[in-house]
Design a protein around this motif. Sequence first.
Motif, mmCIF file in Angstrom:
data_model
loop_
_atom_site.group_PDB
_atom_site.id
_atom_site.type_symbol
_atom_site.label_atom_id
_atom_site.label_comp_id
_atom_site.label_asym_id
_atom_site.label_seq_id
_atom_site.Cartn_x
_atom_site.Cartn_y
_atom_site.Cartn_z
ATOM 1 N N LEU A 172 5.334 12.180 1.575
ATOM 2 C CA LEU A 172 4.400 11.451 2.420
ATOM 3 C C LEU A 172 2.979 11.638 1.887
ATOM 4 O O LEU A 172 2.419 12.731 1.989
ATOM 5 N N GLU A 217 0.826 -1.193 0.000
ATOM 6 C CA GLU A 217 0.000 0.000 0.000
ATOM 7 C C GLU A 217 0.866 1.250 0.000
ATOM 8 O O GLU A 217 1.957 1.272 0.585
ATOM 9 N N ARG A 233 7.728 3.624 7.953
ATOM 10 C CA ARG A 233 7.438 3.238 6.575
ATOM 11 C C ARG A 233 8.711 2.735 5.886
ATOM 12 O O ARG A 233 9.800 3.211 6.158
ATOM 13 N N ASN A 255 0.404 3.928 1.591
ATOM 14 C CA ASN A 255 0.565 4.440 2.957
ATOM 15 C C ASN A 255 1.573 3.644 3.774
ATOM 16 O O ASN A 255 1.856 4.002 4.927
ATOM 17 N N ASP A 256 2.106 2.563 3.198
ATOM 18 C CA ASP A 256 3.092 1.754 3.914
ATOM 19 C C ASP A 256 4.524 2.083 3.500
ATOM 20 O O ASP A 256 5.469 1.512 4.054
ATOM 21 N N ASN A 308 0.264 12.662 8.572
ATOM 22 C CA ASN A 308 1.336 11.878 9.167
ATOM 23 C C ASN A 308 2.246 12.792 9.955
ATOM 24 O O ASN A 308 2.756 13.761 9.445
ATOM 25 N N ASN A 344 3.657 17.959 2.634
ATOM 26 C CA ASN A 344 3.884 16.519 2.667
ATOM 27 C C ASN A 344 5.298 16.152 2.227
ATOM 28 O O ASN A 344 5.532 15.070 1.708
ATOM 29 N N ALA A 394 0.125 10.714 3.046
ATOM 30 C CA ALA A 394 -0.868 11.057 4.067
ATOM 31 C C ALA A 394 -0.498 12.383 4.704
ATOM 32 O O ALA A 394 0.505 12.480 5.401
#
Length: 402
Positions: free
Chosen positions: A57, A29, A104, A31-32, A62, A80, A59
């Motif tokens: 990033l 994913e 991550r 987000n990972d 985060n 981000n 998200a």
Amino acid sequence: MTIPMRYLIRAAASIAAIALLTGCWDRIEVNDIAIILGAGIDQEENNKVKLSVEIYLPAPDNNESGGGQEGMDSGSKNGNILVSSAIGSSMADAMSKLQKRLSRRLYWGHNNVYVFGKERAERGFNDDLDFFLRYVRARERTNIYVTQGKAIDTMGVIPRLDQNLMEALTELSKTEVSIDVDLKTVMEQIVETPEQTYTVPYILTSAVMSEKKHLRNANVPYFRGLTIFKKGRMIGSLDNELTHGYFWITNQIKASTILTAAVAKDETVAVNLTASKSKLIPKIDSSGEWRMELIIECEGNLIQNASRMDYSVPEQLTEIEDLFEAMIKKNVDKSLNVIQQKYKSDILGYSRLFRRKYPKQWAAAKPEWSETFLRIKTDTSVNFQIRRPGALVKQINNIPME
């Protein structure tokens, strides 16, 4: 013939298992992962190395910044974008420490830029390139730069016209002041040249400019020429003027370059370069002297005439063209002198040209190529033609009144 039931059950189970394996069972994913857009490498005390990465990033909420953790620099964040660092005894060690402090997984698939601090470049970064090629499996088209200060300081710059520093550097490389030098080009030169000679764009930000007359926007990177590498180490640099001479010699001068020549005191003419071609022809004469013939042919359009010269008069047009030919030749000769006499580094590709045309003579000269390169005389000829005068043919002060 009847098939035993146990075989039918095994076949059905196998088909069911295969069906369960379809789809994105091994997907990762977004987000990972921490998507790396660029990397900076700096020399640290005790022969250690600092690896800094510019991370995108996905998200926005985060909050991971790595701040306050031992061995990490305080992160600098813009929306981000996160810049984070780790220090290690080698690139592999620094990478391992950086990964341990991030939740991550670092992803290098979108990395476009490597920026090396000047001190690291002077030490030599072949070991760093070895790591990126082996472990990271870097893309061959990843651009390489050297910065006058620390790479981490350059990466902290947030440009106003681009989303991040790495994008800004990529766009700047397309202008007439610099060129693209990617990982593939550097590795080819390391393998093919007798003494691993090549050039890498030299960048800086206005934060390191001390002279008041050079005050500029601190949030923008600037090019200051090229760095010269020999035997894996940075040995010097060419300023913007000498870099233009290098471009003329190596057929890398770009269209849209603006040239200005002085006609007399407080009188100048300027042209916009529209086409240029440089050709190097190696020669070894009957006496055994090595020479190189450089032929430069270029065209341009007149974009300003702040002199008393009249474009419509053939003799004066020729005089203007002669001015630009002399200016280009002077620039080329100055660059040649610095490259040959000061740095003794064949960043011009002379060895490749002589190897192709005179393989036996080149093989004999290869062990002491620096000394041979130092003695090569270059005969330069320039042919410059102005094709268009712009909207005005005559100088504006010489236009007769009706």
